[in-house]
Design a protein around this motif. Structure first.
Motif, PDB file in Angstrom:
ATOM      1  N   MET A   1     -24.464  -4.827  27.930  1.00 50.20           N
ATOM      2  CA  MET A   1     -25.534  -4.741  26.950  1.00 50.20           C
ATOM      3  C   MET A   1     -25.272  -3.589  25.987  1.00 50.20           C
ATOM      4  N   LYS A   2     -25.601  -3.831  24.757  1.00 45.65           N
ATOM      5  CA  LYS A   2     -25.466  -2.808  23.729  1.00 45.65           C
ATOM      6  C   LYS A   2     -26.856  -2.493  23.177  1.00 45.65           C
ATOM      7  N   LYS A   3     -27.055  -1.238  22.792  1.00 51.71           N
ATOM      8  CA  LYS A   3     -28.329  -0.820  22.196  1.00 51.71           C
ATOM      9  C   LYS A   3     -28.074  -0.419  20.753  1.00 51.71           C
ATOM     10  N   VAL A   4     -29.006  -0.798  19.879  1.00 48.94           N
ATOM     11  CA  VAL A   4     -28.894  -0.439  18.472  1.00 48.94           C
ATOM     12  C   VAL A   4     -30.282  -0.111  17.936  1.00 48.94           C
ATOM     13  N   ALA A   5     -30.320   0.790  16.965  1.00 46.52           N
ATOM     14  CA  ALA A   5     -31.576   1.120  16.274  1.00 46.52           C
ATOM     15  C   ALA A   5     -31.363   0.794  14.802  1.00 46.52           C
ATOM     16  N   ILE A   6     -32.191  -0.089  14.273  1.00 43.40           N
ATOM     17  CA  ILE A   6     -32.092  -0.499  12.871  1.00 43.40           C
ATOM     18  C   ILE A   6     -33.271   0.091  12.106  1.00 43.40           C
ATOM     19  N   GLN A   7     -32.950   0.942  11.144  1.00 43.64           N
ATOM     20  CA  GLN A   7     -33.971   1.552  10.283  1.00 43.64           C
ATOM     21  C   GLN A   7     -34.251   0.603   9.120  1.00 43.64           C
ATOM     22  N   MET A   8     -35.520   0.272   8.933  1.00 42.00           N
ATOM     23  CA  MET A   8     -35.920  -0.650   7.867  1.00 42.00           C
ATOM     24  C   MET A   8     -36.731   0.086   6.813  1.00 42.00           C
ATOM     25  N   GLU A   9     -36.967  -0.628   5.704  1.00 41.39           N
ATOM     26  CA  GLU A   9     -37.892  -0.101   4.709  1.00 41.39           C
ATOM     27  C   GLU A   9     -39.254   0.066   5.376  1.00 41.39           C
ATOM     28  N   GLU A  10     -40.138   0.820   4.771  1.00 43.76           N
ATOM     29  CA  GLU A  10     -41.450   1.078   5.365  1.00 43.76           C
ATOM     30  C   GLU A  10     -42.206  -0.218   5.630  1.00 43.76           C
TER      31      GLU A  10
ATOM     32  N   LEU B   1     -28.175  -9.541  13.559  1.00 42.67           N
ATOM     33  CA  LEU B   1     -29.524  -9.008  13.743  1.00 42.67           C
ATOM     34  C   LEU B   1     -30.068  -8.447  12.433  1.00 42.67           C
ATOM     35  N   SER B   2     -29.221  -7.746  11.687  1.00 43.64           N
ATOM     36  CA  SER B   2     -29.636  -7.204  10.384  1.00 43.64           C
ATOM     37  C   SER B   2     -29.974  -8.334   9.418  1.00 43.64           C
ATOM     38  N   LYS B   3     -29.171  -9.409   9.450  1.00 42.72           N
ATOM     39  CA  LYS B   3     -29.418 -10.543   8.552  1.00 42.72           C
ATOM     40  C   LYS B   3     -30.756 -11.208   8.855  1.00 42.72           C
ATOM     41  N   ILE B   4     -31.119 -11.303  10.120  1.00 35.10           N
ATOM     42  CA  ILE B   4     -32.414 -11.882  10.491  1.00 35.10           C
ATOM     43  C   ILE B   4     -33.541 -11.077   9.848  1.00 35.10           C
TER      44      ILE B   4
ATOM     45  N   GLN C   1     -33.340  -9.103   7.197  1.00 37.54           N
ATOM     46  CA  GLN C   1     -33.262  -9.263   5.743  1.00 37.54           C
ATOM     47  C   GLN C   1     -33.777 -10.630   5.299  1.00 37.54           C
ATOM     48  N   ASP C   2     -33.480 -11.663   6.074  1.00 39.11           N
ATOM     49  CA  ASP C   2     -33.955 -13.014   5.737  1.00 39.11           C
ATOM     50  C   ASP C   2     -35.479 -13.118   5.793  1.00 39.11           C
ATOM     51  N   LEU C   3     -36.114 -12.221   6.546  1.00 36.30           N
ATOM     52  CA  LEU C   3     -37.584 -12.186   6.607  1.00 36.30           C
ATOM     53  C   LEU C   3     -38.164 -11.405   5.420  1.00 36.30           C
ATOM     54  N   GLY C   4     -37.289 -10.792   4.606  1.00 34.26           N
ATOM     55  CA  GLY C   4     -37.748 -10.095   3.413  1.00 34.26           C
ATOM     56  C   GLY C   4     -37.845  -8.588   3.554  1.00 34.26           C
ATOM     57  N   PHE C   5     -37.213  -8.025   4.577  1.00 28.36           N
ATOM     58  CA  PHE C   5     -37.263  -6.580   4.800  1.00 28.36           C
ATOM     59  C   PHE C   5     -35.881  -5.969   4.609  1.00 28.36           C
ATOM     60  N   GLU C   6     -35.817  -4.871   3.908  1.00 31.10           N
ATOM     61  CA  GLU C   6     -34.539  -4.212   3.665  1.00 31.10           C
ATOM     62  C   GLU C   6     -34.119  -3.377   4.866  1.00 31.10           C
ATOM     63  N   VAL C   7     -32.850  -3.517   5.244  1.00 37.53           N
ATOM     64  CA  VAL C   7     -32.267  -2.694   6.307  1.00 37.53           C
ATOM     65  C   VAL C   7     -31.655  -1.478   5.636  1.00 37.53           C
ATOM     66  N   LEU C   8     -32.086  -0.284   6.063  1.00 36.84           N
ATOM     67  CA  LEU C   8     -31.601   0.960   5.448  1.00 36.84           C
ATOM     68  C   LEU C   8     -30.409   1.548   6.194  1.00 36.84           C
ATOM     69  N   SER C   9     -30.422   1.482   7.528  1.00 36.37           N
ATOM     70  CA  SER C   9     -29.298   2.007   8.309  1.00 36.37           C
ATOM     71  C   SER C   9     -29.299   1.418   9.705  1.00 36.37           C
ATOM     72  N   VAL C  10     -28.142   1.532  10.356  1.00 36.56           N
ATOM     73  CA  VAL C  10     -27.974   1.046  11.719  1.00 36.56           C
ATOM     74  C   VAL C  10     -27.305   2.151  12.530  1.00 36.56           C
ATOM     75  N   LYS C  11     -27.889   2.442  13.693  1.00 35.49           N
ATOM     76  CA  LYS C  11     -27.314   3.475  14.574  1.00 35.49           C
ATOM     77  C   LYS C  11     -27.106   2.908  15.948  1.00 35.49           C
TER      78      LYS C  11
END
Length: 71
Positions: A1-10, A56-59, A61-71
């Motif tokens: 398993m991998k863990k990721v934190a995706i920062q989105m627009e507010e 995961l980021s594309k999902i 974004q496809d919902l209309g939310f901007e991805v700012l960073s991935v950690k």
């Protein structure tokens, strides 16, 4: 398993967070999703043999939310 934190627009409403959470939970390979509404962050545990950070980021974004960073 991998863990990721995706920062989105507010995120402006709790229903936005639920929408993102629901879509990510339906993704093959995703084990756990935790949306931090106040921080506009998605913490995701996933099986990297079934999905990846780009998908995961594309999902999100496809919902209309901007991805700012991935950690």
């Amino acid at each position: 398993m991998k863990k990721v934190a995706i920062q989105m627009e507010e995120l402006v409403c709790p229903s936005c967070a639920k929408k993102i959470e629901g879509a990510l939970k339906k993704t093959d390979g995703v084990d756990e999703v935790n949306i931090l509404f106040n921080a506009s962050k998605a913490k995701i545990n996933f099986d990297e043999t079934k999905t990846d950070v780009e998908k995961l980021s594309k999902i999100i974004q496809d919902l209309g939310f901007e991805v700012l960073s991935v950690k």
